[in-house]
Scaffold this motif. Structure first.
Motif, PDB file in Angstrom:
ATOM      1  N   GLN A 111       0.809  -1.217   0.000  1.00 13.45           N
ATOM      2  CA  GLN A 111       0.000   0.000   0.000  1.00 13.45           C
ATOM      3  C   GLN A 111       0.846   1.273   0.000  1.00 13.45           C
ATOM      4  N   LEU A 112       1.989   1.252   0.690  1.00 13.77           N
ATOM      5  CA  LEU A 112       2.687   2.507   0.976  1.00 13.77           C
ATOM      6  C   LEU A 112       4.086   2.633   0.375  1.00 13.77           C
ATOM      7  N   LEU A 113       4.690   1.531  -0.059  1.00 11.93           N
ATOM      8  CA  LEU A 113       6.073   1.611  -0.508  1.00 11.93           C
ATOM      9  C   LEU A 113       6.178   2.362  -1.833  1.00 11.93           C
ATOM     10  N   ASP A 114       7.042   3.361  -1.865  1.00  9.90           N
ATOM     11  CA  ASP A 114       7.317   4.119  -3.088  1.00  9.90           C
ATOM     12  C   ASP A 114       8.360   3.357  -3.893  1.00  9.90           C
ATOM     13  N   THR A 115       7.980   2.874  -5.074  1.00  9.12           N
ATOM     14  CA  THR A 115       8.896   2.073  -5.894  1.00  9.12           C
ATOM     15  C   THR A 115       9.445   2.861  -7.083  1.00  9.12           C
ATOM     16  N   VAL A 116       9.186   4.156  -7.121  1.00 12.91           N
ATOM     17  CA  VAL A 116       9.710   4.991  -8.199  1.00 12.91           C
ATOM     18  C   VAL A 116      11.118   5.464  -7.835  1.00 12.91           C
ATOM     19  N   VAL A 117      12.105   5.088  -8.634  1.00 12.38           N
ATOM     20  CA  VAL A 117      13.491   5.497  -8.398  1.00 12.38           C
ATOM     21  C   VAL A 117      13.951   6.286  -9.618  1.00 12.38           C
ATOM     22  N   ARG A 252      18.644   0.226  -8.103  1.00 10.07           N
ATOM     23  CA  ARG A 252      17.205   0.394  -7.895  1.00 10.07           C
ATOM     24  C   ARG A 252      16.699  -0.567  -6.823  1.00 10.07           C
ATOM     25  N   SER A 253      17.129  -1.820  -6.887  1.00 11.55           N
ATOM     26  CA  SER A 253      16.704  -2.813  -5.901  1.00 11.55           C
ATOM     27  C   SER A 253      17.201  -2.439  -4.503  1.00 11.55           C
ATOM     28  N   ILE A 254      18.435  -1.946  -4.410  1.00  8.67           N
ATOM     29  CA  ILE A 254      18.993  -1.552  -3.118  1.00  8.67           C
ATOM     30  C   ILE A 254      18.200  -0.393  -2.522  1.00  8.67           C
ATOM     31  N   ILE A 255      17.915   0.612  -3.341  1.00  3.12           N
ATOM     32  CA  ILE A 255      17.182   1.784  -2.855  1.00  3.12           C
ATOM     33  C   ILE A 255      15.784   1.384  -2.381  1.00  3.12           C
ATOM     34  N   ILE A 256      15.094   0.565  -3.156  1.00  4.10           N
ATOM     35  CA  ILE A 256      13.743   0.144  -2.781  1.00  4.10           C
ATOM     36  C   ILE A 256      13.786  -0.696  -1.512  1.00  4.10           C
ATOM     37  N   HIS A 258      16.002  -0.447   0.914  1.00  8.51           N
ATOM     38  CA  HIS A 258      16.230   0.486   2.018  1.00  8.51           C
ATOM     39  C   HIS A 258      14.926   1.174   2.407  1.00  8.51           C
ATOM     40  N   ARG A 259      14.155   1.587   1.417  1.00 13.71           N
ATOM     41  CA  ARG A 259      12.866   2.219   1.703  1.00 13.71           C
ATOM     42  C   ARG A 259      11.930   1.259   2.438  1.00 13.71           C
ATOM     43  N   LYS A 260      11.952   0.001   2.024  1.00 11.61           N
ATOM     44  CA  LYS A 260      11.105  -0.998   2.669  1.00 11.61           C
ATOM     45  C   LYS A 260      11.474  -1.165   4.139  1.00 11.61           C
ATOM     46  N   VAL A 261      12.770  -1.265   4.410  1.00 13.00           N
ATOM     47  CA  VAL A 261      13.232  -1.404   5.800  1.00 13.00           C
ATOM     48  C   VAL A 261      12.822  -0.185   6.622  1.00 13.00           C
ATOM     49  N   SER A 265      10.203  -0.169   9.732  1.00 14.24           N
ATOM     50  CA  SER A 265      10.716   0.297  11.019  1.00 14.24           C
ATOM     51  C   SER A 265       9.845   1.431  11.572  1.00 14.24           C
ATOM     52  N   LYS A 266       9.446   2.366  10.709  1.00 15.73           N
ATOM     53  CA  LYS A 266       8.578   3.473  11.127  1.00 15.73           C
ATOM     54  C   LYS A 266       7.210   2.956  11.540  1.00 15.73           C
TER      55      LYS A 266
END
Length: 284
Positions: A111-117, A252-256, A258-261, A265-266
């Motif tokens: 629902q919330l993960l931003d996958t645009v890099v 791209r995979s690394i950035i996404i 990191h965003r997921k983690v 966590s938040k």
């Protein structure tokens, strides 16, 4: 849709694991199709087992194999229940909890993960972590043609491959010349490939790749029957920094990730804060 025996076996294994617990429920009035030590498999337990569009022959095979699988599992389970005294309730509870948490986290991510890099974000990450992208093998941008030694195209190929300037126009000329003479070649001059890929097609032997690539841009080699024409357009040797264009998907995979983690966590921190504000946490 015709399922192969391999497809059927895979389907049965997956479905058996999911459907097996449902085969012990009470109050099912549908006909019994198998019974083992008092455990019953009802016709309703077979609902949804066969995908739409499957032939009647394959459908019968799937159902028959599933029933046989259920019988074998139930025989083993009955014997295990009578002979194994270990209590698995805690492990089952932990497993259920893990599945629930995983499913909830997956919902949050979906629902919330931003996958645009963006290209800028990839460039910034690349510049900040360049040492993480050291090459393990030498890579090149190159083109080559392989011709019989007696081919009438050999003189023209030699002149072309040895040109001082070798731009996109020369790549086109090389491909057209090779095509006219029915010769095998590789012409994707914009793509980085491992140097060993070239060596698999062309008998280049060297004990010092970095020195060889620095000293050889136009390469003409022969063996008993063939002549090989190679033009190295660009190269990077082992331990050089890999080009950004080669690492974009990885970055791209690394950035996404990191965003997921960070997102999860938040989410956990927010839920803990909400529970504490509501007085729902007690420690004694």
């Amino acid at each position: 849709m015709l399922l192969t025996r391999s497809h059927i076996r895979i389907l049965l294994c997956l479905v058996a694991l999911v459907a097996f617990p449902a085969c012990h429920r009470g109050g099912d009035d549908s006909p019994v199709v198998a019974r083992v030590y008092g455990h019953e498999l009802h016709r309703s337990d077979l609902a949804g087992l066969v995908p739409e569009g499957v032939s009647s022959e394959d459908s019968a095979a799937i159902i028959s194999s599933f029933i046989d699988q259920w019988i074998r599992q139930t025989v083993l389970l009955d014997k295990a229940e009578k002979n194994v005294k270990e209590d698995f309730s805690r492990q089952l509870g932990d497993y259920r909890n893990s599945l629930l948490i995983y499913a909830y986290e997956r919902q949050i991510v979906d629902q919330l993960l931003d996958t645009v890099v963006t290209a800028t974000q990839m460039r910034e990450y690349y510049d900040a972590h360049r040492t993480d992208f050291q090459l393990k093998n030498s890579i090149v941008k190159a083109v080559y043609v392989i011709a019989p030694k007696r081919s009438t195209a050999v003189p023209a190929l030699k002149n072309l491959i040895n040109k001082t300037v070798f731009s996109d126009a020369e790549v086109v000329d090389l491909e057209q010349l090779a095509t006219r003479h029915g010769l095998q070649g590789y012409y994707d001059s914009d793509t980085w490939i491992p140097f060993y890929t070239i060596q698999a097609a062309v008998p280049i032997t060297t004990y010092n790749e970095s020195l060889y690539l620095r000293q050889n841009h136009s390469i003409v080699l022969t063996d008993d029957s063939l002549t090989y024409f190679v033009r190295i357009l660009n190269y990077k040797i082992t331990d050089d920094i890999s080009p950004l264009e080669l690492e974009k998907q990885s970055i791209r995979s690394i950035i996404i990730n990191h965003r997921k983690v960070e997102l999860l966590s938040k989410m956990q921190s927010d839920l803990m804060a909400e529970a504490e504000r509501g007085g729902h946490i007690e420690k004694k």
